[in-house]
Design an enzyme around this catalytic site. Structure first.
Site, PDB file in Angstrom:
ATOM      1  CD  GLN A  52      86.257-107.019  78.536  1.00 17.25           C
ATOM      2  OE1 GLN A  52      87.253-105.845  77.167  1.00 17.25           O
ATOM      3  NE2 GLN A  52      86.351-107.181  79.824  1.00 17.25           N
ATOM      4  CG  HIS A 152      89.729-105.499  72.934  1.00 20.03           C
ATOM      5  ND1 HIS A 152      89.885-104.845  73.818  1.00 20.03           N
ATOM      6  CD2 HIS A 152      89.259-106.272  74.731  1.00 20.03           C
ATOM      7  CE1 HIS A 152      90.505-104.468  75.036  1.00 20.03           C
ATOM      8  NE2 HIS A 152      90.136-105.737  75.542  1.00 20.03           N
ATOM      9  CG  ASN A 197      93.321-104.169  74.734  1.00 24.81           C
ATOM     10  OD1 ASN A 197      93.584-102.713  74.535  1.00 24.81           O
ATOM     11  ND2 ASN A 197      93.359-104.874  75.323  1.00 24.81           N
ATOM     12  CD  GLU A 198      95.417-106.247  78.316  1.00 29.50           C
ATOM     13  OE1 GLU A 198      95.673-104.795  78.776  1.00 29.50           O
ATOM     14  OE2 GLU A 198      94.633-106.704  77.733  1.00 29.50           O
ATOM     15  CE1 TYR A 341      92.552-102.097  84.741  1.00 29.33           C
ATOM     16  CE2 TYR A 341      94.403-103.085  83.496  1.00 29.33           C
ATOM     17  CZ  TYR A 341      92.860-102.189  83.490  1.00 29.33           C
ATOM     18  OH  TYR A 341      91.587-102.268  82.907  1.00 29.33           O
ATOM     19  CD  GLU A 403      92.670-102.501  78.943  1.00 31.52           C
ATOM     20  OE1 GLU A 403      92.041-103.094  80.245  1.00 31.52           O
ATOM     21  OE2 GLU A 403      92.122-102.772  78.458  1.00 31.52           O
ATOM     22  CD1 TRP A 447      89.124-102.145  82.257  1.00 30.15           C
ATOM     23  CD2 TRP A 447      88.712-101.542  80.990  1.00 30.15           C
ATOM     24  NE1 TRP A 447      87.999-103.206  82.059  1.00 30.15           N
ATOM     25  CE2 TRP A 447      88.013-102.528  80.921  1.00 30.15           C
ATOM     26  CE3 TRP A 447      88.524-100.386  79.931  1.00 30.15           C
ATOM     27  CZ2 TRP A 447      87.647-103.404  79.774  1.00 30.15           C
ATOM     28  CZ3 TRP A 447      88.084-101.128  77.821  1.00 30.15           C
ATOM     29  CH2 TRP A 447      87.918-102.597  78.549  1.00 30.15           C
ATOM     30  CE1 TYR A 463      89.139-103.376  87.317  1.00 35.89           C
ATOM     31  CE2 TYR A 463      88.257-105.644  86.975  1.00 35.89           C
ATOM     32  CZ  TYR A 463      89.703-105.196  87.501  1.00 35.89           C
ATOM     33  OH  TYR A 463      90.569-105.779  87.936  1.00 35.89           O
TER      34      TYR A 463
END
EC number: 2.4.1.300
Length: 505
Positions: A52, A152, A197-198, A341, A403, A447, A463
């Site tokens: 990113q 990621h 990640n996730e 979130y 995050e 994040w 963000y």
């Protein structure tokens, strides 16, 4: 059929709904929270990922990952690519200086697989190793603790083409080899490692809804998939994620941890689910959703197996752990990273039981409808409840909130960032309540450190606490008021709203 939570996440990235969240955040109560309220060894930081922010996707030996290829196929809403992003590959010294000026105590970043191993395995790219050595050393020179994520969502396109990426068990060995290289090259200075990640989000977004690359789902699906099987593939991918994670942890603990003295864990998207109504059906549906969304990753880590309700509802389509695999996965963490979130509201959906198995997906196996309510979706109590849930149900593991952040439109007003400030301060306050109630939470990462390429919206949503001007070739960085607030919080200074303003870097 498409997983409703992913559709919701996409909508939340879009400007019209972001405006609603901005209005909502302006109405949040301010938490009177101070840095001194937290333990002295608690860390406050910010995060990004290689995909990113780095850019330089074809420089110094790097080869394409699945997102580099996908963004060039025009799949992003704004038709953007990962080519340049924030150009952090060339500007990491400037970025670390900004982190230092803010006072960040830790920085969570990810390592690009194809920058280290351009062919997925084998040849180690010295230029890639040099870049991350330089980044890590620069962080340490500024007193910032490196928290490195090994994967990621950006595996090599060459492995996707060769054997289907995470759908193949071959990925376990290749990921373990890649992780081994990272431990060997950087582990003497990296104190905290996150393997993946996730994985719960990737498994759903890539193999259930087809919303993110490699865009697989039962055709055609909501995203016009050309191949895939939503009733099987998300479970298969997640199984391989967990085994790859555990395999990497075993390598780290066997070869490196005693000497390097670091910690290692897995990152999980931490859903907090609440019933849509007080009906018994919705309450039971919420328990199912929590087991499917969160327990899918957390239960194997703590107990060595998937939640019972998943095994009952999914049946033989859910892979099984062998005895050795169960023992490998169970306890394969020193900490758990949580990304959080929004609150998800759950409604029972009994009609899904009639869906033919060949047409089922994650939602129909859960038998729920999940949604986010604009105006309620950012409720900070969701984080407190999530941390309490991990304390009560998983033996109170060490947790890092990896995050948590607030999205604003691409054309955000540069003189008003109070929505983000209230969001961040609210969640920090909620996290503090969880800690006071016994949660072993050890760190918080906003994040994100700066505006970046967002995986669902490209550059349409911001963000960052640092503004990046993507319309200017210089990619000028500016501290937002939220960065100033966060800086003053970390440095134990009091700040009034009138004292907060943008500053250029």
């Amino acid at each position: 059929m498409c997983p409703s939570f992913l559709v919701t996440l996409l909508l939340l990235q879009l400007s019209s709904l972001v405006v609603v969240l901005v209005v909502w955040a302006e109405q949040l109560p301010e938490f009177n929270v101070r840095r001194d309220d937290f333990p002295s060894n608690f860390v406050f930081g910010a995060g990004t990922s290689a995909l990113q922010v780095e850019g330089a996707i074809a420089e110094d030996g790097k080869t394409p990952n699945i997102w580099d290829v996908d963004s060039h196929m025009g799949h992003m809403p704004d038709k953007s690519t990962t080519d340049i992003a924030c150009d952090s590959y060339h500007r990491y010294k400037e970025d670390v200086k900004i982190m230092s000026d803010i006072g960040l105590e830790a920085y969570r970043f990810s390592i690009a697989w194809t920058r280290i191993l351009p062919y997925g395995r084998g040849f180690i790219n010295p230029k890639g190793v040099e870049y991350y050595n330089n980044l890590i050393d620069t962080l340490l020179e500024h007193g910032i603790q490196p928290h490195a994520t090994i994967y990621h969502i950006d595996h090599p396109q060459i492995l996707e083409d060769e054997y289907g990426g995470w759908l193949s068990p071959r990925m376990i060995e290749d990921f373990t080899t890649y992780a081994d290289v990272c431990f060997r090259e950087f582990g003497d200075r990296v104190s905290h490692w996150t393997t993946i990640n996730e994985p719960n989000i990737i498994s759903l977004g890539a193999y259930d809804s087809g919303q993110i690359p490699p865009h697989r789902c039962t055709p055609p699906g909501a995203y016009n998939c050309t191949a895939g099987n939503s009733s099987v593939e998300p479970y298969k991918a997640m199984h391989h994620f967990l085994l790859a994670h555990a395999s990497a942890v075993q390598i780290y603990r066997t070869k490196y941890q005693a000497k390097q003295k670091g910690l290692i864990g897995l990152n999980v998207y931490g859903f907090w689910c609440a019933p849509q109504t007080n009906s018994r059906a919705d309450i039971e549906a919420t328990k199912r959703a929590t087991a499917f969304y969160t327990g899918w990753a957390a239960d194997p880590l703590v107990f060595g197996d998937y939640p019972i309700i998943m095994k009952e509802n999914v049946g033989s389509r859910l892979p099984s752990f062998t005895k050795n695999e169960s023992e490998l996965v169970k306890g394969s963490f020193d900490f758990i990273g949580l990304n959080h979130y929004f609150v998800f509201y759950i409604q029972d959906d009994p009609e899904e039981i009639t869906t033919p198995i060949s047409l089922r997906n994650f939602d129909s196996d859960m038998r729920v409808k999940a949604s986010v309510k604009p105006g309620d979706s950012g409720d900070p109590s969701g984080l407190k409840n999530l941390l309490r849930y991990f304390k009560d149900n998983y033996g109170n593991p060490p947790v890092y909130v990896h995050e948590n952040g607030f999205g604003s439109p691409q054309n955000e007003t540069l003189d008003d960032d109070m929505g983000r400030i209230r969001y961040i301060s609210g969640y920090i306050g909620s996290m503090l309540e969880a800690i006071k109630n016994g949660s072993d939470t050890r760190g918080y990462f906003v994040w994100s450190f700066m505006d970046a390429f967002e995986i669902l919206s490209g550059y349409q949503t911001r963000y960052g606490i640092v503004h990046v001007d993507f319309d200017d070739k210089s990619l000028k960085r500016q501290l937002k008021p939220s960065a100033q607030w966060y800086s003053n919080f970390i440095k134990k200074k009091n700040t009034t709203e009138d004292e907060i303003s943008y500053s250029s870097q």
